[in-house]
Enzyme design. Structure first.
Site, PDB file in Angstrom:
ATOM      1  N   LYS A 106       0.837  -1.199   0.000  1.00 55.02           N
ATOM      2  CA  LYS A 106       0.000   0.000   0.000  1.00 55.02           C
ATOM      3  C   LYS A 106       0.883   1.265   0.000  1.00 55.02           C
ATOM      4  O   LYS A 106       2.092   1.162  -0.015  1.00 55.02           O
ATOM      5  CB  LYS A 106      -0.947  -0.038   1.205  1.00 55.02           C
ATOM      6  CG  LYS A 106      -1.740  -1.366   1.330  1.00 55.02           C
ATOM      7  CD  LYS A 106      -2.852  -1.475   0.304  1.00 55.02           C
ATOM      8  CE  LYS A 106      -3.468  -2.851   0.160  1.00 55.02           C
ATOM      9  NZ  LYS A 106      -4.207  -3.391   1.275  1.00 55.02           N
TER      10      LYS A 106
HETATM   11  C1  LIG Z   1      -5.059  -4.524   1.901  1.00 56.04           C
HETATM   12  C2  LIG Z   1      -6.530  -4.497   2.001  1.00 56.04           C
HETATM   13  C3  LIG Z   1      -7.238  -4.785   3.185  1.00 56.04           C
HETATM   14  C4  LIG Z   1      -6.631  -5.398   4.401  1.00 56.04           C
HETATM   15  O1  LIG Z   1      -5.550  -4.803   4.908  1.00 56.04           O
HETATM   16  P1  LIG Z   1      -4.486  -5.613   5.790  1.00 56.04           P
HETATM   17  O2  LIG Z   1      -3.714  -4.465   6.358  1.00 56.04           O
HETATM   18  O3  LIG Z   1      -3.690  -6.477   4.877  1.00 56.04           O
HETATM   19  O4  LIG Z   1      -5.219  -6.365   6.829  1.00 56.04           O
HETATM   20  C5  LIG Z   1      -8.616  -4.593   3.205  1.00 56.04           C
HETATM   21  N1  LIG Z   1      -9.278  -4.192   2.111  1.00 56.04           N
HETATM   22  C6  LIG Z   1      -8.643  -3.965   0.949  1.00 56.04           C
HETATM   23  C7  LIG Z   1      -9.463  -3.521  -0.226  1.00 56.04           C
HETATM   24  C8  LIG Z   1      -7.267  -4.124   0.849  1.00 56.04           C
HETATM   25  O5  LIG Z   1      -6.657  -3.911  -0.318  1.00 56.04           O
END
Ligand SMILES: *Cc1c(COP(=O)(O)O)cnc(C)c1O
Length: 404
Positions: free
Chosen positions: A203
């Site tokens: 991210k």
């Molecule tokens: C990455 C992601 C999550 C979850 O995040 P984590 O930090 O990996 O638990 C939830 N929703 C979406 C759309 C994501 O891309």
């Protein structure tokens, strides 16, 4: 066809040709600088590895950056979603509406609360929740709407907030893809009742694992803080900090806290968010120009009211104009050492959801059709110009080879 173009160079790597790159380019990854490492080692030498001063410092800086009153950190984006579902008060018998075009965690947080996720189909251009499809599925049991800003393009937030207003619902925006995205010149995190972010390494901002919920609502912020700390009331924690032993657990919560180590990294990464976003936008613009005349692909749409954050750059294959399906194009790109990915298998197509809710396929035709065509190209701020050119070369090479 001119014979001169049929050289060994244009032979696809999957057919034994030379790959465009020698090493695999991932679809996403973090970038960590010496400043980040310094920030983390400073915390390791301090008195506080967790529940210390870096947590509030990161939360305040993050809230200010997105333009929200409160930010509450969590140990992951998934934990943050769970916290938001709790803060809404979702319980057995309730429904929450979300998109099938997402990571399973968006819908799973509804299940954690014993409530039922109900899907609505997406708009064909952005692959974000279609407000008309949402409106058609609101029932007396609906309590919350969970739009996702797919690939970093903000959801249709005015229409969704208006539906929520009309039906007395809470909107939890899953902005895991969209830190820094703008909708009508406002940043995500300042628009919905609660907005969730993830700090997973692919991210925009990485803390290892980590997440955040932003909100303007004092009641939500309070519920989120208790929920991530065993359900212990924060007033009691303050009394404890003042030298008293007494604290009270007032609800059943979890340990979903983010450490000071992670928050120090987050603070350091936050300082570089603006240039990193600019770099992602630059890469997206380069892709869009380079692929504009390829008949075999549809490029990600950008609406006039949106400035996406470009977590992903998902192309869709125009299968009618290709002699290969998505699986073959995907394998050909991987053979060229381009680390492509697919986002997403629609959530209702996963075995768990199929078995539990009886989905048979065909329920959400727009999302399902998109899934057959989607390929996410590499997109991360640390990509070099050469990395970007490699992706472009490989995509063009394969599109030429598979054109009909
Ligand atoms: C990455 C992601 C999550 C979850 O995040 P984590 O930090 O990996 O638990 C939830 N929703 C979406 C759309 C994501 O891309």
């Amino acid at each position: 066809m001119p014979v001169t173009t049929t050289t060994t160079q244009s032979l696809l790597a999957i057919d034994g040709g030379t790959p465009v790159r020698k090493t695999l380019l991932p679809y996403g990854r973090q970038s960590i600088g010496e400043d980040d490492i310094q920030a983390v080692t400073d915390v390791l030498r301090s008195d506080w590895l967790t529940t210390g001063p870096k947590v509030a410092e990161f939360e305040e800086a993050f809230a200010a950056w997105v333009g929200a009153r409160y930010a509450v950190s969590f140990s992951s984006g998934t934990a943050a979603l769970h916290g938001a579902a709790f803060a809404v008060g979702l319980k057995p018998g309730d429904e929450a509406l979300t998109t099938p075009m997402t990571f399973a965690a968006t819908a799973n947080c509804v299940l954690y609360q014993g409530a039922t996720p109900v899907f609505a189909d997406v708009s064909p251009d952005t692959l974000n929740l279609d407000p008309q499809q949402v409106a058609a599925r609101i029932t007396a049991r609906t309590r919350a709407l969970l739009p996702v800003d797919y690939a970093g393009h903000p959801a249709d937030l005015d229409a969704i907030m208006e539906l929520a207003e009309r039906h007395g619902l809470i909107v939890i925006e899953d902005a895991s893809h969209a830190l820094g995205a703008e909708y009508k010149h406002r940043r995500t995190g300042s628009i919905a009742h609660m907005t969730v972010f993830s700090f997973h390494p692919v991210k925009h901002l990485a803390t290892g694992e980590g997440g955040m919920v932003t909100t303007d609502r004092t009641d939500c912020a309070e519920a989120l803080r208790r929920f991530r700390n065993h359900g212990i009331s924060s007033d009691a924690r303050q009394r404890q900090a003042d030298g008293q032993w007494h604290y009270e657990m007032v609800l059943l919560g979890f340990n979903y806290r983010l450490t000071d180590i992670a928050c120090a990294l987050g603070l350091s990464q936050l300082k570089k968010l603006e240039p990193n976003l600019s770099r992602r936008r630059e890469i997206a613009a380069r892709y869009s120009t380079a692929f504009s005349d390829l008949a075999g692909v549809t490029l990600p749409a950008v609406r006039t009211d949106a400035n996406p954050a470009w977590h992903l750059y998902p192309i869709r294959l125009n299968l009618e104009k290709l002699s290969a399906d998505r699986r073959q194009v995907f394998r050909a790109l991987r053979a060229e050492n381009i680390g492509v990915n697919v986002h997403y298998i629609p959530v209702h197509r996963h075995p768990y959801y199929r078995e539990r809710f009886g989905y048979r396929g065909g329920e959400y035709p727009i999302a399902e059709d998109a899934y057959e065509r989607l390929i996410s190209l590499p997109m991360f701020h640390a990509m070099s110009d050469q990395d970007v050119e490699d992706v472009i070369t490989a995509v063009k090479k394969i599109m030429v080879a598979f054109a009909v």
